[in-house]
Design a protein around this motif. Structure first.
Motif, PDB file in Angstrom:
ATOM      1  N   ILE A 369      33.473  35.494  33.831  1.00 34.34           N
ATOM      2  CA  ILE A 369      33.464  36.380  34.996  1.00 34.34           C
ATOM      3  C   ILE A 369      32.525  37.534  34.688  1.00 34.34           C
ATOM      4  N   ILE A 371      30.499  40.974  36.082  1.00 33.63           N
ATOM      5  CA  ILE A 371      30.633  42.048  37.065  1.00 33.63           C
ATOM      6  C   ILE A 371      29.323  42.829  37.099  1.00 33.63           C
ATOM      7  N   PHE A 386      41.621  40.556  39.543  1.00 32.86           N
ATOM      8  CA  PHE A 386      41.342  39.131  39.665  1.00 32.86           C
ATOM      9  C   PHE A 386      42.633  38.326  39.605  1.00 32.86           C
ATOM     10  N   ILE A 399      40.049  33.236  44.639  1.00 32.59           N
ATOM     11  CA  ILE A 399      38.825  34.037  44.731  1.00 32.59           C
ATOM     12  C   ILE A 399      38.837  34.861  46.019  1.00 32.59           C
ATOM     13  N   THR A 402      41.220  37.670  45.533  1.00 28.06           N
ATOM     14  CA  THR A 402      40.643  38.671  44.634  1.00 28.06           C
ATOM     15  C   THR A 402      39.677  39.570  45.383  1.00 28.06           C
ATOM     16  N   ARG A 403      38.830  38.971  46.193  1.00 23.84           N
ATOM     17  CA  ARG A 403      37.861  39.756  46.964  1.00 23.84           C
ATOM     18  C   ARG A 403      38.584  40.733  47.889  1.00 23.84           C
ATOM     19  N   VAL A 415      31.908  43.758  48.520  1.00 19.76           N
ATOM     20  CA  VAL A 415      32.312  42.963  47.357  1.00 19.76           C
ATOM     21  C   VAL A 415      31.889  41.523  47.615  1.00 19.76           C
ATOM     22  N   ASN A 416      31.168  40.931  46.673  1.00 17.56           N
ATOM     23  CA  ASN A 416      30.734  39.544  46.816  1.00 17.56           C
ATOM     24  C   ASN A 416      30.997  38.814  45.506  1.00 17.56           C
ATOM     25  N   ILE A 417      31.720  37.704  45.591  1.00 19.73           N
ATOM     26  CA  ILE A 417      32.007  36.884  44.411  1.00 19.73           C
ATOM     27  C   ILE A 417      31.291  35.553  44.602  1.00 19.73           C
ATOM     28  N   LEU A 430      31.606  33.149  37.614  1.00 17.70           N
ATOM     29  CA  LEU A 430      31.885  33.956  38.799  1.00 17.70           C
ATOM     30  C   LEU A 430      31.170  35.297  38.649  1.00 17.70           C
ATOM     31  N   THR A 432      30.521  38.716  40.162  1.00 17.70           N
ATOM     32  CA  THR A 432      31.098  39.650  41.132  1.00 17.70           C
ATOM     33  C   THR A 432      30.148  40.828  41.287  1.00 17.70           C
ATOM     34  N   THR A 433      29.575  40.952  42.478  1.00 17.04           N
ATOM     35  CA  THR A 433      28.640  42.030  42.770  1.00 17.04           C
ATOM     36  C   THR A 433      29.320  43.031  43.688  1.00 17.04           C
TER      37      THR A 433
END
Length: 776
Positions: A369, A371, A386, A399, A402-403, A415-417, A430, A432-433
């Protein structure tokens, strides 16, 4: 914005030269004639001399050439040498000549940029324009780069709808071969969308389709919106909105043949046209779920399909059904599952058969994961939200959850996964941005509230203290009928564990003269701790010690109030058990929440009671009906009961009805009352119910306006000690009304207009309810 008009006027006689590219110069007749003269005598190059260079070292210039001492004077190699020198971008002119066996390279270096200045820009400030240009202080100036920067600025204005903008780069020569670069800008007026037209639509009117798309026609009231500004990205988004709208309404063969945006001759207006082909409208035929998983029959998954036979075909409902079925299968212990809808069109009877194939999906595990984008927020603050960990089976539902949890933190704008393949086909990374937003608030505010009157507030809050997720705040409010100061600190993961811990210190003063002829003051603190049993079940505990004072009692107040004048010390422990299945804690559109709270006072202090409260809310999404997720039906209800023993039941501990929990009535406007003095006395048993329909208003979403229509019902009763002067019948009260919320630049404004439909003659009603707060 820097003004160089005086300098420009003084330098008006200096016209910037139009520089030719390296290839153009090398292939010009003059250059070719020069090379011919150099080569005509033949022979071997004995020496290479460089002239005209000021900053660039001779060795550097020679390194770009394809000939050297000992080479022959060959036209092809000399031509390519000139092109190589021009390609460096360091020179505005290069020429070759010959003196005997010596090759002389004459260069004129491009100037160095001293500074870059913008003039005439008002709509876009320098900080917005500067990142768009590549010319920088101390960089090499080239005319090609200046023209490229000009085009970037024009593109930036075009994205703001200003297609009539003009940009002219000018140079001001300085000493030591330096120049100032000035971009003269004429911004022009914004090119707004004058007309939106549709061609080929039969099932839906043009006015209906205009409501579907995000673009809007120019109107004087859209001064706070950008929806009427021409934006190519928005036009593409409109195409997608139209496609989804038609698919949602049964037009499975719909397609957009074309979309055009024509710019008017004066470049200040656009005419947008969408050409569509609707096709036939389909109903749902057979609906099946075919499960290929062991010990799982497809029939048990049918209830999770979001449509049934005979309904109009809905593309969004198909996507929701895939998600619902997949989530249900995974909740039954099947970690790897693949749900695919198979659609069969029956053109003759205009139906669509849909079969959902449920099979074992690829066995994919989370390898890592990552970030990205968290500048302030610590990694652990994000990772603890998460719902799956590295090494777990890949789970799309986890997912999505989590978002949503990360968005509910309120720390991020977006939030973008994004899953990508890891080191092997069965491994996923994964990424995560997140895009952080400001979480600190310093507020100086003022406004008006129906309950508090005119108010002023000062507050300091940090919802993500030092990036740790700790929420700390101090707020002071001074109002006509309520003043308070609060200090609060909350750690959502106390000691790095599944514990929410916090402390509150407060001082509250209320003016209840209008409803109960007394003032109230509370001073104390509260210690809080909470934990989660599961994703949806949590519990919190709180201990509160508060010194209460009922004072400034009107001499003509009810005897039940006069008898309670004075101070009491409350020592209370309470708990709240919450079952939460909402899709979002901040802005719920679907699901339900149930809260059971109990407060026990008597661990010391002067009062003894047990108070229980049960509240529930259920949210029904109406997107299938209206085609917009902002249409929601919210049904809520609550009940509370107060048991007290001894002779120390206090008015400040009772329930009151009206205001927020029963619109159309004043705060404390309904329930037990002294009919001689008109004072509201509160009660022991309270119940309320509200049905609220929330909907977007027919204006651009940029305005931040939402509407609601509601019906409220409630009743309050039960006094342990009453007399003939007290009315306490517990009859239900009913009100109905409409409301408006506006997320304005000045704060959130809430307006409710409600009419009491069922009431008693002694109740105090309130037709108009207004709340306003501002920050600046």
């Amino acid at each position: 914005m820097f003004c160089l008009r005086t300098i420009l006027l003084a330098s008006a006689s200096i016209a910037p030269a139009v520089l030719m590219t390296g290839n153009a110069l090398a292939q010009s007749p003059a250059a070719q004639n020069g090379l011919s003269e150099v080569v005509a005598q033949g022979g071997v190059i004995q020496n290479i001399t460089v002239e005209g260079n000021q900053r660039i070292d001779v060795a550097t210039i020679r390194s770009y050439m394809l000939v050297g001492p000992g080479d022959r004077f060959e036209e092809d190699r000399l031509d390519r040498s000139m092109k190589a020198l021009f390609a460096t971008g360091l020179f505005r002119d290069v020429s070759l000549r010959r003196q005997g066996a010596t090759l002389i390279v004459q260069v004129a270096e491009n100037p160095i940029v001293n500074r870059v200045v913008f003039e005439g820009n008002g709509k876009l400030n320098d900080d917005t324009l500067r990142p768009e240009v590549q010319l920088r202080s101390r960089s090499v100036f080239t005319q090609a780069q200046a023209q490229a920067d000009r085009q970037r600025i024009l593109d930036l204005y075009a994205r703001r709808g200003r297609y009539a903008a003009r940009v002219e780069p000018k140079i001001i020569p300085l000493d030591q071969n330096r120049v100032d670069v000035v971009f003269e800008i004429q911004e022009g007026s914004a090119a707004l969308i004058s007309r939106i037209a549709f061609v080929g639509n039969r099932a839906f009117s043009e006015s209906r389709l205009k409501e579907v798309i995000a673009s809007r026609e120019e109107a004087f009231w859209r001064f706070m919106s950008s929806s009427d500004t021409m934006d190519p990205d928005r036009l593409n988004y409109d195409r997608e909105l139209l496609r989804r709208f038609y698919l949602r309404n049964g037009y499975a063969d719909f397609e957009i043949v074309g979309s055009t945006a024509e710019l008017a001759a004066d470049r200040d207006a656009f005419f947008v046209t969408y050409t569509v082909r609707e096709g036939e409208r389909y109903r749902i035929g057979r609906v099946e779920v075919d499960s290929q998983l062991r010990n799982l029959d497809g029939s048990v998954l049918l209830p999770f399909v979001q449509f049934s036979e005979g309904d109009w075909y809905d593309g969004d409902a198909v996507e929701r059904s895939v998600t619902k079925v997949q989530d249900e299968v995974q909740s039954r212990g099947y970690a790897f599952v693949d749900v695919r809808p198979r659609i069969t069109r029956n053109a003759e009877n205009q139906t669509i058969d849909i079969r959902f194939e449920v099979a074992e999906g690829p066995r994919v595990f989370v390898e890592r994961i990552d970030i990205v984008g968290n500048v302030r927020t610590q990694d652990q603050v994000i990772r603890r939200e998460f719902r799956l960990a590295e090494g777990d089976a890949f789970n799309a539902a986890a997912i999505r959850r989590t978002r949503q949890r990360l968005q509910d933190l309120g720390y991020f704008n977006s939030v973008n996964i994004q899953p990508t393949q890891g080191s092997a086909p069965d491994r996923a990374i994964l990424t995560t941005t997140v895009e952080e937003k400001a979480t600190g608030e310093f507020t100086l505010g003022g406004g008006y509230g129906t309950d508090a009157g005119f108010l002023a507030s000062v507050g300091l809050r940090e919802r993500n203290l030092l990036g740790t997720g700790v929420d700390a705040s101090i707020n002071t409010t001074l109002a006509q009928r309520r003043s308070q100061i609060d200090l609060s600190v909350t750690d959502p993961y106390f000691l790095g564990r599944n514990l929410v811990a916090g402390v509150d210190v407060f001082h509250v003063q209320r003016d209840n003269q209008d409803t109960s002829s007394y003032d109230e003051r509370r001073t104390g603190f509260s210690l809080r701790i909470g934990y989660e049993f599961t994703e949806h079940l949590r519990q919190s505990w709180a201990y509160t010690l508060s010194d209460r004072n009922v004072y400034n009692v009107d001499p003509t107040a009810s005897r039940f109030i006069r008898e309670q004048s004075g101070k009491t010390l409350m020592s209370q422990i309470g708990q709240t058990l919450t079952l939460d299945y909402r899709d979002s804690r901040i802005d719920p559109h679907d699901g339900f929440v149930i809260r059971l709270g109990t407060d026990f006072a008597g661990l010391g202090g002067d009062v003894e009671y047990l108070r229980a409260k049960l509240d529930a809310a259920y949210y029904v999404p109406l997107e299938r009906v209206f085609g917009d997720p902002d249409y929601v039906l919210a049904i809520s209800a609550g009940a509370g009961y107060l048991w007290s023993w001894g002779d120390n039941e206090r008015i400040v501990d009772r329930f009151f009805l009206g205001g927020e929990n029963l619109r159309g009535f004043e705060v404390g406007g309904a329930g037990p009352r002294d009919i001689y003095t008109g004072d509201s006395l509160g009660g022991q048993f309270l119940w309320t119910q509200s049905t609220e329909f929330r909907f977007p208003l027919p204006v651009s979403s940029d305005f931040g306006l939402t509407g609601r229509a509601f019906v409220d019902v409630g009743a309050l009763s039960g006094l342990s000690d009453s007399g003939p002067e007290v009315v306490d019948d517990g009859a239900p009260r009913v009100s109905a009304g409409v409301g408006l919320s506006w997320r304005s630049p000045f704060g959130v404004i809430n307006i409710d207009v409600a009419q009491a439909l069922v009431k008693k003659s002694y109740d105090q009603t309130q037709v108009f309810r207004f709340g306003f707060g501002t920050r600046f």
